[in-house]
Scaffold this motif. Structure first.
Motif, mmCIF file in Angstrom:
data_model
loop_
_atom_site.group_PDB
_atom_site.id
_atom_site.type_symbol
_atom_site.label_atom_id
_atom_site.label_comp_id
_atom_site.label_asym_id
_atom_site.label_seq_id
_atom_site.Cartn_x
_atom_site.Cartn_y
_atom_site.Cartn_z
ATOM 1 N N MET A 171 11.364 -1.560 8.730
ATOM 2 C CA MET A 171 10.136 -0.802 8.915
ATOM 3 C C MET A 171 9.870 -0.520 10.385
ATOM 4 O O MET A 171 9.383 0.565 10.739
ATOM 5 N N TYR A 190 6.645 10.695 9.478
ATOM 6 C CA TYR A 190 6.620 9.828 8.300
ATOM 7 C C TYR A 190 5.237 9.874 7.676
ATOM 8 O O TYR A 190 4.244 10.077 8.381
ATOM 9 N N PRO A 192 3.558 7.348 5.091
ATOM 10 C CA PRO A 192 3.487 6.220 4.150
ATOM 11 C C PRO A 192 2.306 6.369 3.204
ATOM 12 O O PRO A 192 1.336 7.072 3.502
ATOM 13 N N PHE A 200 2.588 -1.815 -0.091
ATOM 14 C CA PHE A 200 3.249 -1.699 1.211
ATOM 15 C C PHE A 200 3.371 -3.077 1.859
ATOM 16 O O PHE A 200 4.432 -3.451 2.370
ATOM 17 N N LEU A 228 1.092 0.011 12.558
ATOM 18 C CA LEU A 228 0.683 1.251 11.890
ATOM 19 C C LEU A 228 -0.314 2.024 12.750
ATOM 20 O O LEU A 228 -0.243 3.259 12.854
ATOM 21 N N PHE A 237 2.422 9.737 12.098
ATOM 22 C CA PHE A 237 2.118 9.872 10.673
ATOM 23 C C PHE A 237 1.568 11.249 10.346
ATOM 24 O O PHE A 237 0.801 11.830 11.128
ATOM 25 N N VAL A 264 9.533 10.176 2.106
ATOM 26 C CA VAL A 264 9.944 9.057 1.265
ATOM 27 C C VAL A 264 9.556 9.388 -0.175
ATOM 28 O O VAL A 264 8.383 9.629 -0.464
ATOM 29 N N ASP A 298 11.658 -0.352 -2.006
ATOM 30 C CA ASP A 298 10.466 0.378 -2.395
ATOM 31 C C ASP A 298 10.770 1.186 -3.650
ATOM 32 O O ASP A 298 11.711 1.963 -3.685
#
Length: 434
Positions: A171, A190, A192, A200, A228, A237, A264, A298
């Motif tokens: 990660m 990305y 998430p 997560f 994050l 993000f 993803v 995941d």
């Protein structure tokens, strides 16, 4: 004369009826038919031909079995099942998700199937991960049917501009690559699913509850949320719907529009790129999604067929034989190809469909590459969820709100998590007392 004739007719009728009754009595056991009713969840109308053919084939091989397929919408199946069990008329098999199975097994509403997972003398073909998903208190409560696992679809042009040539191994590297993409392309790298922050965190090896108390305000949890927050601040993000319960539509739209470096998703979504944005598809490559520190990939979202409580013991041999056929590698392979999902048997996953790139895919085979990458990850794909807590969705919202406040910089991360932990623990304590 009339009475005598009538008496003879009655006598003849009685003799014929007796003869017919004896004949039926003698013949019936040899032609006794066992009805096996199996329920699925929201598979009509798309899969009507698949199940009709499956039923026809099986009944031809087993003339002593009559299959009855019933399909319910997902939002009423659980209620229908509980009602049928309470009435003493459960179906032989029912299609369930893993969280539903865990809840129902805990309530004593399902039968363990450990002894029936393989035919006598044969090895069990289901993957270890699939069986682990259905193991509750040491027993297995279902026959795995299909599942999925995430991969990373990436925009080759954007990653080349960012100088990224290798798949992220964890990660930290994934977050670092997201920032590199943002810094060098001006677009996020990305997206998430932070609206599902509980999964997560668990995938990263961080518990939410230990010994009956919430523990997601530990130094390790705070450290991950800070990472994050740093990625968010650096615009790594995609911020559209980042904390929504389902941000996937926004993620797909951004990737299709060339506004996101890495998406993803399960392999199914790659086909949508191929259909809706051929130009983006042509420059799409596939990385495996890195497993967490626990080795869990995941994904998951496994569905299976369980045996409800109340099914007669004498009927179990025939029911479980059909369950193995229904979820066997040949039928799983056929269903996976039609539905765009991943099978849960070793033989189906070893099929060339998942292991070899067809010649036509040279240069632009993202969809086929995704299947290959996913197949290699399937034995570590698990369904991650929190079980046994009433009104859990409400508690998760408090966690998501705390994480959102911390990641976006509106609140101190430690304080936000501490407050959410207090709310959780009040709820958990109340649940214990009741």
């Amino acid at each position: 004369m009339q009475f005598a004739f009538t008496d003879r007719l009655l006598g003849l009728g009685f003799s014929l009826a007796l003869s017919l009754t004896l004949s039926l009595t003698l013949v019936s056991p040899a032609h006794a038919v066992q009805k096996i009713e199996f329920w699925t969840m929201s598979l009509k109308p798309k899969f009507i031909p698949y199940f009709q053919q499956l039923v026809t084939r099986y009944e031809a091989m087993h003339p002593d079995v009559k299959l009855v397929w019933v399909d319910f919408p997902w939002d009423i199946l659980q209620l229908k099942l509980i009602t049928a069990i309470a009435a003493g008329k459960p179906p032989a098999l029912v299609n369930l998700s893993v969280p539903w199975a865990e809840e129902m097994a805990r309530d004593g509403l399902l039968e363990p199937v450990d002894a029936y997972l393989a035919a006598p003398g044969k090895p069990v073909d289901y993957t270890d991960a699939a069986l682990a998903d259905l193991r509750f208190n040491g027993k297995i409560y279902g026959f795995p049917h299909y599942s999925n696992v995430n991969v990373i679809a990436y925009n080759r042009t954007m990653l080349a501009t960012a100088g990224i040539t290798k798949a992220p191994l964890n990660m930290d590297q994934l977050l670092g690559q997201a920032v590199m993409i943002a810094t060098r392309t001006g677009k996020p790298g990305y997206a998430p699913a932070l609206g599902k922050i509980d999964g997560f965190l668990m995938q990263q090896g961080l518990q939410l509850i230990r010994d009956g108390k919430a523990v997601f305000n530990s130094p390790a949890h705070v450290a991950l949320i800070r990472k994050l927050a740093a990625t968010y601040k650096a615009n790594g993000f995609l911020k559209d719907k980042l904390f929504a319960e389902d941000n996937f539509p926004a993620v797909v739209d951004a990737y299709l529009g060339g506004r996101l470096g890495m998406m993803v998703s399960a392999p199914t979504a790659i086909r949508r790129i191929q259909t809706d944005a051929p130009d983006i598809y042509a420059q799409t490559g596939i990385f495996p999604m890195p497993a967490g520190p626990t080795g869990i990939n995941d994904g998951g979202w496994m569905f299976h067929f369980a045996i409800p409580k109340g099914v007669k013991a004498a009927e179990l041999p025939a029911i479980t034989e059909f369950a193995r056929y229904l979820t066997g590698d040949a039928n799983q392979l056929a269903f996976a190809q039609m539905a765009g999902v991943m099978p849960t048997t070793r033989q189906a996953l070893a099929h060339p469909y998942f292991r070899q790139l067809p010649a036509v895919s040279v240069g632009a085979g993202a969809a086929e590459q995704a299947l290959m990458v996913a197949a290699h990850s399937m034995n570590s794909a698990r369904s991650l969820y929190v079980s046994g807590i009433d009104d859990y969705d409400e508690l998760r919202r408090f966690l998501v709100q705390a994480v959102e406040a911390g990641v976006t910089g509106r609140r101190d991360i430690q304080q936000a998590l501490d407050e959410a932990v207090q709310i959780w623990n009040r709820k958990l304590a109340k649940g214990k007392r009741s």
